[in-house]
Design a protein around this motif. Structure first.
Motif, short mmCIF file in Angstrom:
data_model
loop_
_atom_site.label_atom_id
_atom_site.label_comp_id
_atom_site.label_asym_id
_atom_site.label_seq_id
_atom_site.Cartn_x
_atom_site.Cartn_y
_atom_site.Cartn_z
N TYR A 1 -3.82 7.41 -1.78
CA TYR A 1 -3.27 5.97 -1.61
C TYR A 1 -3.29 5.13 -2.67
CZ TYR A 1 -4.33 7.04 3.30
OH TYR A 1 -4.56 7.48 4.49
N ARG B 1 1.02 -1.25 0.04
CA ARG B 1 -0.01 -0.02 0.10
C ARG B 1 1.03 1.15 0.12
NH1 ARG B 1 -3.91 2.72 4.73
NH2 ARG B 1 -5.72 3.48 3.41
N SER C 1 1.54 5.25 -0.04
CA SER C 1 0.55 6.59 0.55
C SER C 1 1.42 8.00 -0.17
CB SER C 1 0.79 6.59 2.11
OG SER C 1 0.19 5.53 2.59
#
Length: 124
Positions: free
Chosen positions: A80, A19, A21
């Protein structure tokens, strides 16, 4: 002064997840479309995913459709990119970018601001 700072990259095995960011500062984050691009060694920068100002409209490259999800939290000034089912061909430096307009675009020249990038490496 607009600043974008990516994080969350790393080394992962094929089939794994990461993930990314991107924290934005220096302007009203919620007013503008955002996107992720990537660039592999020896290749041109390519579009990955984009999201409009309120998150209600998204666009994906065919190569990541169904595996990646772009989202934003306007209260946190953060973008994101959830990446699942990663493949070795996803290996690249991933860049966060911001438009000076609320609608989505998929061409790098349509984006005014860029982060320094974060490396994603997928091993086979």
């Amino acid at each position: 002064q607009v600043q974008l700072v990516e994080s969350g990259g790393g080394l992962v095995q094929a089939g794994g997840s990461l993930r990314l960011s991107c924290v934005s500062s220096g302007r009203t984050f919620s007013s503008y479309a955002m996107a992720w691009f990537r660039q592999a060694p020896g290749k041109e920068r390519e579009f990955v995913a984009a999201i409009n100002w309120n998150g209600y409209s998204t666009s994906y490259a065919d190569s990541v459709e169904g595996r990646f999800t772009i989202s934003r939290d306007n209260a946190k000034n953060t973008l994101y990119l959830q990446m699942n089912s990663l493949k070795p061909e996803d290996t690249a430096v991933y860049y966060c970018s911001s438009r000076s307009y609320f609608r989505i675009a998929t061409i790098p020249s349509d984006y005014a601001y860029w982060g320094p990038g974060t490396q994603v490496t997928v091993s086979s």
